[in-house]
Design a protein around this motif. Structure first.
Motif, PDB file in Angstrom:
ATOM      1  N   HIS A   1       0.856  -1.318  -0.070  1.00  0.00           N
ATOM      2  CA  HIS A   1      -0.256   0.073   0.106  1.00  0.00           C
ATOM      3  C   HIS A   1       0.839   1.204   0.032  1.00  0.00           C
ATOM      4  CE1 HIS A   1       0.608  -1.174   4.123  1.00  0.00           C
ATOM      5  NE2 HIS A   1       0.480   0.127   4.553  1.00  0.00           N
ATOM      6  N   ILE A   2       0.336   2.362  -0.797  1.00  0.00           N
ATOM      7  CA  ILE A   2       1.252   3.712  -0.824  1.00  0.00           C
ATOM      8  C   ILE A   2       0.289   4.516  -0.255  1.00  0.00           C
ATOM      9  CG2 ILE A   2       2.305   5.296  -2.608  1.00  0.00           C
ATOM     10  CD1 ILE A   2       2.551   2.536  -4.390  1.00  0.00           C
ATOM     11  N   GLU A   3       0.763   5.418   0.733  1.00  0.00           N
ATOM     12  CA  GLU A   3      -0.111   6.396   1.406  1.00  0.00           C
ATOM     13  C   GLU A   3       0.176   7.873   0.743  1.00  0.00           C
ATOM     14  OE1 GLU A   3       1.001   5.981   5.326  1.00  0.00           O
ATOM     15  OE2 GLU A   3       0.159   4.014   5.694  1.00  0.00           O
TER      16      GLU A   3
ATOM     17  N   ALA B   1       5.533   4.454   1.240  1.00  0.00           N
ATOM     18  CA  ALA B   1       5.478   2.954   1.028  1.00  0.00           C
ATOM     19  C   ALA B   1       4.809   2.483   2.310  1.00  0.00           C
ATOM     20  CB  ALA B   1       6.718   2.271   0.632  1.00  0.00           C
ATOM     21  N   GLY B   2       4.110   1.488   2.456  1.00  0.00           N
ATOM     22  CA  GLY B   2       3.525   0.939   3.508  1.00  0.00           C
ATOM     23  C   GLY B   2       4.090  -0.532   3.688  1.00  0.00           C
TER      24      GLY B   2
ATOM     25  N   MET C   1       8.935   3.103  -6.322  1.00  0.00           N
ATOM     26  CA  MET C   1       8.642   1.669  -6.413  1.00  0.00           C
ATOM     27  C   MET C   1       9.814   0.936  -6.294  1.00  0.00           C
ATOM     28  SD  MET C   1       6.261  -0.665  -6.161  1.00  0.00           S
ATOM     29  CE  MET C   1       4.786   0.265  -6.807  1.00  0.00           C
ATOM     30  N   PRO C   2      10.904   1.232  -6.924  1.00  0.00           N
ATOM     31  CA  PRO C   2      12.245   0.206  -6.993  1.00  0.00           C
ATOM     32  C   PRO C   2      12.656   0.012  -5.410  1.00  0.00           C
ATOM     33  CG  PRO C   2      12.289   1.812  -8.697  1.00  0.00           C
ATOM     34  CD  PRO C   2      10.912   2.416  -7.942  1.00  0.00           C
ATOM     35  N   SER C   3      12.733   0.862  -4.667  1.00  0.00           N
ATOM     36  CA  SER C   3      13.426   0.910  -3.351  1.00  0.00           C
ATOM     37  C   SER C   3      12.279   0.174  -2.450  1.00  0.00           C
ATOM     38  CB  SER C   3      13.656   2.097  -2.675  1.00  0.00           C
ATOM     39  OG  SER C   3      12.762   2.940  -2.856  1.00  0.00           O
ATOM     40  N   TYR C   4      10.775   0.441  -2.965  1.00  0.00           N
ATOM     41  CA  TYR C   4       9.897  -0.400  -2.083  1.00  0.00           C
ATOM     42  C   TYR C   4       9.757  -1.724  -2.398  1.00  0.00           C
ATOM     43  CZ  TYR C   4       5.029  -1.146  -0.513  1.00  0.00           C
ATOM     44  OH  TYR C   4       4.054  -1.486   0.435  1.00  0.00           O
TER      45      TYR C   4
END
Length: 288
Positions: free
Chosen positions: A84-86, A106-107, A140-143
């Protein structure tokens, strides 16, 4: 003429994705034009970002969004598998463009304390599809690189929780009147790590009291148990200690019995008496 109690279609769509809104908040959203515009705006961001992620088949699709009932922007885009992304509007007090930026985080699973992807900021006035592209490129890459550690830890934590639940269930079958910290009903904290029983006092009706009270403390994965007893009669204490001694437990450590060994004549035996055994073996060799 439209019913004043019926929200406009865009606002109704926004209200439908609020997480557990209170009755007063829903009334305010329909009577406060500014709050209604804010909810509609952030609903459009969440809806658009989720649609953009789905259209690109990110993580196989399955993205949706929800909002927190708050007077500042707070929308979450979530994946069916737990990502999930806040998006939070935390700088409304700032002037100009600086007050129109969103923090994007990033969640991770609840309780995870490891390395996390660094948050980014985006303009809340950009097209949602452009925001999604920014998130994919910058967050997104580091998430993805850090999420697996969080998921692994969550699985370990859940396995440990279930192990404590099972041991607590067994304890509850044996000890009458057992409860958690602060007198907590075991049913409300089945995964607790500490339980108490009061001995002869406050025993539930229909149950027999134990002659002593005590405390049971479980390790996180319930693989070890610390047991503390109080008001133990000396005779019972000696009986318990003797039972532990017979099981080979001393000072909390289990000592396995030494395996019997066969001494070969002439072989050097390690440990106490080794020299005598070796010398005896040498004499036996000379005699032979």
């Amino acid at each position: 003429m439209a019913d004043p109690q019926t929200p406009a279609p865009d606002l109704a769509q926004a209200l439908a994705v609020l997480r557990s809104p209170g009755r007063h908040f829903l009334q305010d959203a329909q009577s406060d034009a500014e709050l209604g515009r804010q909810l509609t705006h952030f609903d459009a961001i969440g809806r658009g970002v989720a649609a953009a992620l789905n259209s690109r088949d990110i993580e196989g699709g399955g993205w949706t969004h929800s909002m927190t009932p708050a007077r500042w922007g707070n929308v979450t885009v979530q994946h069916r598998d737990g990502m999930h992304i806040e998006f939070k509007h935390l700088g409304s007090y700032r002037k100009g463009k600086a007050g129109r930026r969103l923090e994007v985080k990033a969640g991770y699973p609840h309780g995870y304390s490891g390395w996390r992807a660094e948050p980014i900021t985006v303009s809340m006035d950009r097209d949602p599809h452009a925001i999604a592209v920014d998130v994919l490129r910058r967050l997104m890459p580091s998430y993805r690189a850090t999420l697996q550690s969080g998921l692994d830890e969550a699985r370990r934590s859940e396995a440990e929780r279930r192990a404590r639940m099972e041991v607590n269930r067994l304890i509850e079958q044996i000890v009458p009147g057992v409860h958690g910290i602060g007198g907590l009903d075991p049913r409300s904290a089945p995964d607790r790590d500490t339980s108490y029983w009061p001995g002869s006092a406050h025993v539930p009706e229909g149950q027999d009291a134990l002659p002593v009270g005590g405390r049971v403390i479980l390790s996180p994965d319930a693989s070890e148990v610390e047991l503390r007893l109080r008001k133990v009669p000396p005779a019972l204490a000696l009986e318990l200690i003797e039972h532990l001694r017979r099981r080979g437990v001393v000072a909390g450590q289990e000592h396995r019995p030494l395996a019997r060994t066969r001494v070969i004549v002439g072989e050097l035996e390690t440990g106490r008496g080794g020299q005598d055994a070796s010398a005896a073996g040498g004499r036996a060799d000379r005699r032979s």
